[in-house]
Design an enzyme around this catalytic site. Structure first.
Site, PDB file in Angstrom:
ATOM      1  N   HIS A 289       0.794  -1.220   0.000  1.00 14.85           N
ATOM      2  CA  HIS A 289       0.000   0.000   0.000  1.00 14.85           C
ATOM      3  C   HIS A 289       0.824   1.266   0.000  1.00 14.85           C
ATOM      4  O   HIS A 289       0.274   2.346   0.057  1.00 14.85           O
ATOM      5  CB  HIS A 289      -0.950  -0.016   1.189  1.00 14.85           C
TER       6      HIS A 289
ATOM      7  N   GLU B 173      19.193   5.044  25.374  1.00 13.28           N
ATOM      8  CA  GLU B 173      19.882   6.091  24.603  1.00 13.28           C
ATOM      9  C   GLU B 173      18.994   6.648  23.491  1.00 13.28           C
ATOM     10  O   GLU B 173      18.941   7.853  23.246  1.00 13.28           O
ATOM     11  CB  GLU B 173      21.183   5.560  23.991  1.00 13.28           C
TER      12      GLU B 173
ATOM     13  N   HIS C 234      33.528  -0.984  24.035  1.00 16.14           N
ATOM     14  CA  HIS C 234      33.197   0.355  24.521  1.00 16.14           C
ATOM     15  C   HIS C 234      34.041   1.451  23.869  1.00 16.14           C
ATOM     16  O   HIS C 234      33.834   2.631  24.142  1.00 16.14           O
ATOM     17  CB  HIS C 234      33.384   0.428  26.039  1.00 16.14           C
TER      18      HIS C 234
END
Ligand code: TPP
Ligand code: MG
Length: 693
Positions: free
Chosen positions: A285, A437, A498
């Protein structure tokens, strides 16, 4: 028929006429553009119409009214729904200075130019282009996330600015959303945050149409959304037929009566309502209906089949008489109250004017710390925490927090009266976004678009989790403040999961985002001056976990050079360097040490500090040439990150010291040695650059 029934019947007919006008405008615009989503506006038109016609406190004559209710279209692909409403309600365009003009934000001409170059009707709503579009949406989940920030802003502004007898702020946020919005993780994060904060001024209307782009929604989405939201702590209500205006009204009334939590209205709708194809099948659609089907649908609506962009008599008048009049009355009343308030509390009224125009109060830069030279130095996250605390005291509407890392990010506002924002204290300035976050990014955008100078903080590596929101802040020209610490392998033992590598390069590639990575404490102070002044540009402030020396500014150039993005920190005698060392952040002092060593060896070097390449790029050619003279090809960049992009400043003969792999888990000093961030290595590369090796 007795008179009252007649009135009712006419009223209902008028409602239907208005709703079908919205639908057919969407159909015709998508058909003309040969691009776009007609189905969602066709299904949702009554849900939006009911809200605008009966409830929304919105004056089309002033889309900047501070206390207007906000209507957010999180399923931005249904943009024609919003454009049709803005057109029918005759919402005015606001100019670049924030003044309301007599021009309509969306004219019929603009609807006919849907999705065309330079139009005010882009494919997905963009708030900086079209007045009345409250926030830029399209990437699913962002609008619902923004709406949480807007609801926070409403509560915060009320807590800070309302006075007995003066309810200056009590605006509501109504957010239309779709399956995709609720499938996206950010939608879940935002919903969780909203109920935790008991944002009773927030209403999401969920288009439960059981279909997504690929096919039936249950191919990929089968959870019980109602139960999930009840679990979050939302008030959940349901309307089983999107065309039932009475039940819709009732649902909105339930929202108004709910004072302790946000409300989700689950609306069962049919995508492409009225289309024999789209309604009953699961056909794709996200495309125009096609000429034939357009006719069939118009027949179903009782619409003249051959008329395009048809607005029957009475429709616009009805919007004017109902939406326009109610909005004008409400705003008129509010303005009277506000005039009294301004007399009584001139200072607060003045602050509100500044908030609205993203202006700074006088004295915003007073008491900013300067840092004495110190070889041991301080981490930039530490110095930034100090500067932020000074700046935020001067700008009372600077608010924010971290995604559960405030003590690491050093973003806590510690001065008296700062307080914690919570469901029991909406006046607080310290926010706890939780380990969310992405929702933090989206909420900061929503808070900023509502006038607050909002900041959100996390580890730099986790920008990836919120990147879509940073990107929309940049696109939507929102002066958000993103504070990112633990900026490199310099964070040490936490290791490569990290340690950011490519994040600097990737954020620098983003248009209209300023990335700032200051190289010592005094550069941090200067960086915050740049941040505070932004009106249309978000900033990513990138800070270290580890200490770095505070440079002796009597020996080297003053940190005020940061204002130009890059500046000559230490120079060759006579300003004629053999080699230029360029660095940002913690690598700046490394270059200074290398410079001293080179100098002792009789090599003429220059150190350029480049905390922001975006700001530097904006300087005039003469300044740029003065910092990076084109006749000095021997250049070395030093940055503990991917080197991608540095060639722009170091040229084809330059050298780039950086990271070409993921980092490693080890103490900082071992990492520096292992990855070559040593004075000797910089000196060696400088010599190689001079030799043209
Ligand atoms: C983050 C994101 N991913 C993908 C898309 C592309 N997209 C546009 S609409 C849509 C899904 C449509 O399903 P739904 O959310 O139920 O909306 P509906 O089609 O029912 O209006 C998708 C995947 C997007 N806009 N945003
Ligand atoms: Mg759907």
């Amino acid at each position: 028929m007795v008179a009252t029934e007649q009135v009712l019947a006419t009223g209902q007919q008028l409602d239907t006429l208005c709703i079908n006008t919205i639908r057919t405008l969407a159909i015709d615009a998508v058909q003309q553009a040969n691009s776009g989503h007609p189905g969602a506006p066709m299904g949702l038109a009554p849900v939006a119409y009911c809200l605008w016609e009966k409830f929304l406190r919105y004056d089309p004559a002033d889309p900047t009214w501070l206390n207007r209710d906000r209507f957010v279209l999180s399923n931005g692909h249904a943009s024609m729904l919003l454009y049709a409403l803005l057109y029918l309600a005759e919402v005015r365009q606001v100019d670049d200075q924030g003044h309301v003009t007599n021009e309509l934000a969306v004219t019929m001409d603009q609807i006919k130019k849907f999705r065309q170059l330079g139009s005010r009707t882009p494919g997905h709503p963009e708030s900086h282009i079209t007045s009345g579009v409250e926030t830029t949406t399209g990437p699913l989940g962002q609008g619902v996330g923004n709406s949480v920030g807007m609801a926070i802003a409403s509560k915060w502004l009320a807590a800070r600015f309302n006075r007995p007898g003066y309810d200056i702020f009590d605006f509501n946020i109504y957010t239309m959303c779709s399956d995709g919005d609720l499938m996206e993780g950010v939608g879940g994060e935002a919903a969780s945050l909203a109920s935790h904060l008991k944002l009773s001024n927030l209403c999401w209307m969920y288009d439960h149409n059981s279909i997504t782009l690929d096919g039936p929604a249950d191919w990929s989405f089968s959870e019980d959304v109602a139960t999930r939201f009840v679990g979050y702590g939302w008030n959940v209500t349901r309307v089983v037929d999107a065309n039932d205006l009475q039940m819709l009204s009732r649902a909105y009334e339930i929202f108004h009566k709910t004072t302790d939590r946000p409300t989700l209205i689950i609306v069962d709708s049919h995508i492409g309502y009225g289309s024999p194809h789209k309604q009953d099948t699961n056909a794709a659609h996200g495309e125009p209906l096609g000429e034939e089907e357009v006719k069939l649908v118009k027949r179903f609506y009782g619409w003249p089949e051959d008329k395009r962009f048809y607005v029957p008599d009475g429709v616009q008048e009805h919007f004017r008489e109902v939406v326009g009049r109610r909005g004008a009355e409400l705003r008129g009343k509010w303005s009277k109250t506000f005039a009294d308030y301004s007399q009584k509390y001139p200072e607060l009224a003045q602050q509100l004017s500044m908030i609205q125009h993203h202006e700074l109060p006088s004295g915003w830069d007073k008491n900013l710390p300067t840092f004495p030279a110190d070889a041991k130095g301080v981490a930039t996250r530490e110095s930034s925490g100090k500067v932020l605390n000074a700046v935020a005291q001067n700008i009372p509407w600077m608010v924010g927090g971290a995604a559960d890392l405030a003590t690491s990010n050093k973003t806590t506002l510690k001065f008296e009266g700062a307080g914690e924002f919570s469901a029991t204290n909406y006046a607080g300035r310290n926010f706890h976004f939780g380990v969310r976050e992405h929702a933090m990014g989206a909420a900061v955008n929503g808070m900023t678009v509502s006038g607050l100078r909002a900041f959100g903080a996390t580890f730099f590596n986790f920008t990836d989790y919120m990147r879509a929101s940073i990107r929309l802040a940049a696109l939507g020209q929102l002066p958000c403040i993103f504070v990112f610490t633990h900026d490199s392998i310099g964070l040490g033992e936490d290791g490569p999961t990290h340690q950011p590598i490519e994040q600097l390069a990737s954020l620098r590639a983003m248009p209209n985002l300023i990335v700032l990575r200051p190289g010592d404490a005094n550069e941090v102070t200067e960086a915050w001056k740049i941040i505070a002044k932004q009106k249309h540009t978000p900033v990513a402030l990138v800070l270290s976990r580890q200490n770095m020396p505070t440079l002796d500014r009597t020996k080297y150039a003053p940190a005020s050079g940061v204002a130009k993005g890059a500046y000559v920190l230490a120079d060759a005698e006579g300003g004629k360097p053999q080699v230029i060392l360029i660095a940002t952040g913690s690598e700046l002092s490394l270059c200074v040490d290398a410079y001293e060593k080179l100098k002792a060896e009789g090599i003429q070097a220059r150190v350029v500090s480049m905390p922001s390449s975006e700001v530097f790029d904006q300087q005039d050619a003469a300044y740029k040439e003065s910092v990076l003279p084109s006749d000095v090809a021997a250049r070395v960049s030093v940055e503990m990150a991917a080197t991608f992009g540095w060639e722009r400043y170091t040229g084809s003969k330059g050298r780039n010291i950086g990271m070409h792999r993921f980092g490693a888990s080890a103490p900082l000093k071992d990492l520096l040695k292992y990855f070559g961030f040593t004075v000797d290595h910089v000196v060696e590369e400088a010599r190689a650059a001079i030799a043209g090796r």
